[in-house]
Design an enzyme around this catalytic site. Structure first.
Site, PDB file in Angstrom:
ATOM      1  N   LYS A 116      28.428   8.024  60.640  1.00 43.83           N
ATOM      2  CA  LYS A 116      28.290   8.790  61.882  1.00 43.83           C
ATOM      3  C   LYS A 116      27.670  10.151  61.633  1.00 43.83           C
ATOM      4  CE  LYS A 116      32.207   6.563  64.215  1.00 43.83           C
ATOM      5  NZ  LYS A 116      32.603   5.672  63.119  1.00 43.83           N
ATOM      6  N   GLU A 191      34.931  17.215  65.279  1.00 49.42           N
ATOM      7  CA  GLU A 191      34.088  17.700  66.362  1.00 49.42           C
ATOM      8  C   GLU A 191      34.994  18.056  67.535  1.00 49.42           C
ATOM      9  OE1 GLU A 191      31.512  14.386  67.077  1.00 49.42           O
ATOM     10  OE2 GLU A 191      32.937  13.336  68.342  1.00 49.42           O
ATOM     11  N   HIS A 226      42.094   4.961  70.867  1.00 51.62           N
ATOM     12  CA  HIS A 226      40.650   5.028  70.719  1.00 51.62           C
ATOM     13  C   HIS A 226      40.008   3.645  70.658  1.00 51.62           C
ATOM     14  CE1 HIS A 226      41.377   9.274  70.011  1.00 51.62           C
ATOM     15  NE2 HIS A 226      42.159   8.963  69.002  1.00 51.62           N
ATOM     16  N   GLU A 266      26.397   4.736  72.064  1.00 48.71           N
ATOM     17  CA  GLU A 266      27.563   5.238  72.776  1.00 48.71           C
ATOM     18  C   GLU A 266      27.447   6.748  72.991  1.00 48.71           C
ATOM     19  OE1 GLU A 266      31.020   4.023  70.595  1.00 48.71           O
ATOM     20  OE2 GLU A 266      30.824   1.937  71.239  1.00 48.71           O
ATOM     21  N   GLU A 279      27.725   7.503  68.669  1.00 46.68           N
ATOM     22  CA  GLU A 279      27.343   6.639  67.560  1.00 46.68           C
ATOM     23  C   GLU A 279      26.527   5.479  68.091  1.00 46.68           C
ATOM     24  OE1 GLU A 279      30.668   4.634  65.738  1.00 46.68           O
ATOM     25  OE2 GLU A 279      31.786   4.672  67.618  1.00 46.68           O
ATOM     26  N   ASN A 281      26.307   1.367  67.501  1.00 46.65           N
ATOM     27  CA  ASN A 281      26.882   0.180  66.891  1.00 46.65           C
ATOM     28  C   ASN A 281      25.770  -0.842  66.681  1.00 46.65           C
ATOM     29  OD1 ASN A 281      29.668   0.761  68.967  1.00 46.65           O
ATOM     30  ND2 ASN A 281      29.651   1.034  66.779  1.00 46.65           N
ATOM     31  N   ARG A 283      25.318  -3.920  66.178  1.00 45.94           N
ATOM     32  CA  ARG A 283      25.846  -5.286  66.309  1.00 45.94           C
ATOM     33  C   ARG A 283      26.076  -5.577  67.784  1.00 45.94           C
ATOM     34  NH1 ARG A 283      30.902  -3.888  67.831  1.00 45.94           N
ATOM     35  NH2 ARG A 283      31.878  -2.076  66.849  1.00 45.94           N
TER      36      ARG A 283
END
Length: 637
Positions: A116, A191, A226, A266, A279, A281, A283
């Protein structure tokens, strides 16, 4: 052309990919661990190859064994699904190096987005908005709250919210340990934590000819630990300008790494409507069905065609309608989301237009301790959001789910909550509403009446049944704390709390209450009684007539809340240690989640029966804390 495809995964996603393969005429190969030898995905595939062992590290995460399995079974392609090795660049290279087709992005694109921190650097150069990182070593009160995140991996592992500086060091240690255990990489960064932010993502699809599609947005804000619980497409209430900018940012991210195949970018959107990159993903996402429903596409089929070299049309199809997905988990939301295991006696969702069920289980399967607790995804599509939400809630209410405790009632309550129905959800939804959403569902007392009458009918038919010429004495039976009084004579059945008992059979009861006729279906498995109605379901336990003396434990005993593996003991903790109430003592890992076991009171640790790596069953004695006496009695004069 791909003729035989191995799915390097298990459960629901393996079954999902196999379904599309069957439609395309592609033969299928499953891999399975020992606990999954008779799992649905193993039974569904045309061929299956054993991966010896049980733990993911010994089976589904052994890339060399998966490649060997593909070659042995004669597969010419590998689909990674999601999780496990799906975002492992070395595995993608190993697949390609063995002469097999990789159904996924180039290894270089996976590497670029794998960390990330590196991904954020790359996105900054591409002009995508980011949250400014915070150095934990120099963080101040002004930086709070902070979100700690694992640099590698995802799925909520290694994530912590820190609201007090005094807790920062301990949470960093815990996040790093969890990340190292889950991903083999303990790097953690910090963050700003955006209060009441929305988790918005964009589905991208890219071919090898330079075409990149942005297939709309999804809102995945309803999360626990999360991890997503309810997702929908398109994300409700986004201004057209913000939606357009998210599509542009997602497309830029895909082009920046030379992306090919299906992926998701995202974002976090704050209360002011500002979007920040989280981030990418690399996939297929768990929630991809809502995008498929809205755009009328099969993303797995498109992944396969792209891997075969086919180009995408210049523009994606136009979206239509709205879709909502709920993840049905074997877990207890009222007990800190503890995962549940055991036999799954029934899993049935109404077969109605606009509903879709993706699952890796059927009735008769067993939910084990080694893997994710998700049983199924239920998806509803309708012309409008309101209709889709209503359809999904109704389907869940009418579902037959018999076995481990699930989050089904929570899902229904969430879908019917005013905030969600109005589209005003955010990532803090369950922090604010969980207590109210997990209150006892109405109707349990009536369900207990139906269960008692069905039990009486069952016992009556077993021993000859019949009615007596003299009125019978009232009978009493108790379920889950609800006492039921009923009787049967020549005139039929009678029960306290209802106007009329309309009919009674061993598996079904009809009652009339306040002029309304209500139907109940009853099924018994072991010591559990499952009562299903058109308006809700209840799992009841007959109360014992006498208390069980063996159920008592010594005061201060810490029992394992679930079967699992002890992964960590608090530093310096040993018998004789002084502890304070709420202090974390040890951590259990079960079904891909870590669960903290804390001191029930302040006092002294008088016994510690476990060590890291020890597997425990539910109810096992982990430790004992002797509570400190707040005051000593004064000696007599």
């Amino acid at each position: 052309m791909i003729t035989s495809l191995l799915v390097a995964n298990r459960g629901e996603i393996a079954c999902r990919v196999f379904r599309t393969c069957a439609e395309l005429g592609v033969s299928t190969v499953a891999v399975h661990s020992d606990p999954d030898a008779d799992a649905l995905h193993t039974r569904t595939a045309d061929a299956a190859v054993r991966l010896p062992g049980a733990a993911p590290a010994d089976t589904y995460l052994r890339g060399e064994l998966v490649v060997k399995a593909a070659l042995a079974a004669g597969a010419d392609a590998v689909h990674p699904g999601y999780g496990f090795l799906s975002e492992n660049a070395d595995f993608a290279r190993a697949v390609q190096g063995a002469g097999l087709t990789w159904i996924g992005p180039p290894p270089e694109a996976i590497e670029a987005m794998a960390s990330k921190t590196r991904a954020k650097d790359l996105m900054a150069k591409a002009g995508v908005p980011l949250l400014a990182p915070v150095d934990p070593a120099t963080a101040t009160e002004a930086d709070l709250p902070l979100l700690l995140k694992a640099a590698a991996g995802g799925g909520g592992r290694g994530m912590r919210v820190v609201r007090e500086l005094a807790h920062l060091e301990d949470e960093l240690t815990a996040a790093a340990a969890e990340a190292r255990s889950a991903f083999g990489d303990g790097e953690v960064f910090a963050e700003p934590y955006v209060e009441r932010g929305r988790h918005i993502e964009v589905q991208v699809l890219a071919d090898t000819h330079g075409t990149v599609w942005a297939l709309g947005t999804r809102d995945c804000s309803l999360q626990r630990r999360h991890q997503k619980v309810i997702e929908e497409a398109p994300a409700p209430g986004l201004p057209d300008g913000l939606r357009t900018s998210l599509h542009a940012a997602a497309t830029a991210a895909a082009r920046a790494v030379g992306y090919v195949g299906a992926g998701t970018v995202e974002f976090l959107v704050d209360t002011e409507g500002r979007a920040y990159f989280l981030e990418m993903n690399t996939r297929l996402q768990v929630e991809h069905p809502v995008t498929e429903a809205v755009f009328g596409v099969d993303l797995v089929a498109l992944q396969i065609r792209i891997a075969e070299g086919e180009p995408l049309p210049a523009e994606p199809p136009a979206p239509s309608g709205h879709a909502v997905e709920a993840r049905l988990y074997a877990e207890d939301p009222a007990q800190d989301w503890q995962p549940q295991t055991g036999p799954l006696h029934a899993l049935e969702i109404p077969e109605e237009p606009g509903l879709r069920l993706d699952t890796g289980y059927v009735g008769g399967d067993t939910v084990g301790i080694h893997y994710d607790p998700m049983l199924a995804k239920v998806v509803a599509r309708a012309p409008t959001r309101a209709e889709a939400v209503r359809k999904l809630a109704r389907a869940l209410v009418r579902a037959r789910v018999h076995g481990p405790v699930t989050n089904r009632d929570l899902l229904v309550a969430s879908l019917r909550h005013p905030d969600f129905m109005s589209g005003h959800q955010d990532t803090g939804f369950y922090d604010r509403h969980l207590a109210a959403l997990t209150e006892e569902q109405p109707g349990e007392e009536l369900a207990a009446v139906a269960a008692a009458l069905a039990d009486a009918a069952r016992r009556g038919s077993r021993f000859g049944g019949g009615w007596r010429n003299v009125p019978s004495q009232p009978q009493t039976k108790s379920y889950s704390g609800h006492e039921v009084r009923y009787r049967r004579d020549r005139d039929g059945w009678d029960a306290e709390g209802v106007d009329r008992v309309v009919s009674v059979a061993p598996d079904r009861v009809t009652l009339e209450v306040a002029g309304v006729r209500k139907r109940f279906l009853i099924e018994v498995h072991g010591d559990r009684v499952y009562v299903d109605t058109p308006t809700g379901s209840h799992a009841l336990t007959p109360d014992p007539r006498f208390p069980d003396p063996t159920a008592r434990t010594a005061p201060g005993s810490l029992l394992a809340p679930m079967p699992g593996t002890v992964v960590r003991i608090a530093e310096g903790l040993a018998e004789g240690s002084r502890v304070v109430a709420g202090q974390p003592l040890l951590w259990l890992e079960a079904m891909k989640m870590e669960h903290r076991v804390s001191a029930p009171a302040s006092g002294t640790l008088t016994a510690l029966h476990v060590a890291p790596g020890r597997q425990v069953e539910v109810g096992a004695l982990l430790a004992v804390v002797q509570e400190a006496q707040e005051a000593q009695e004064e000696p007599e004069a």
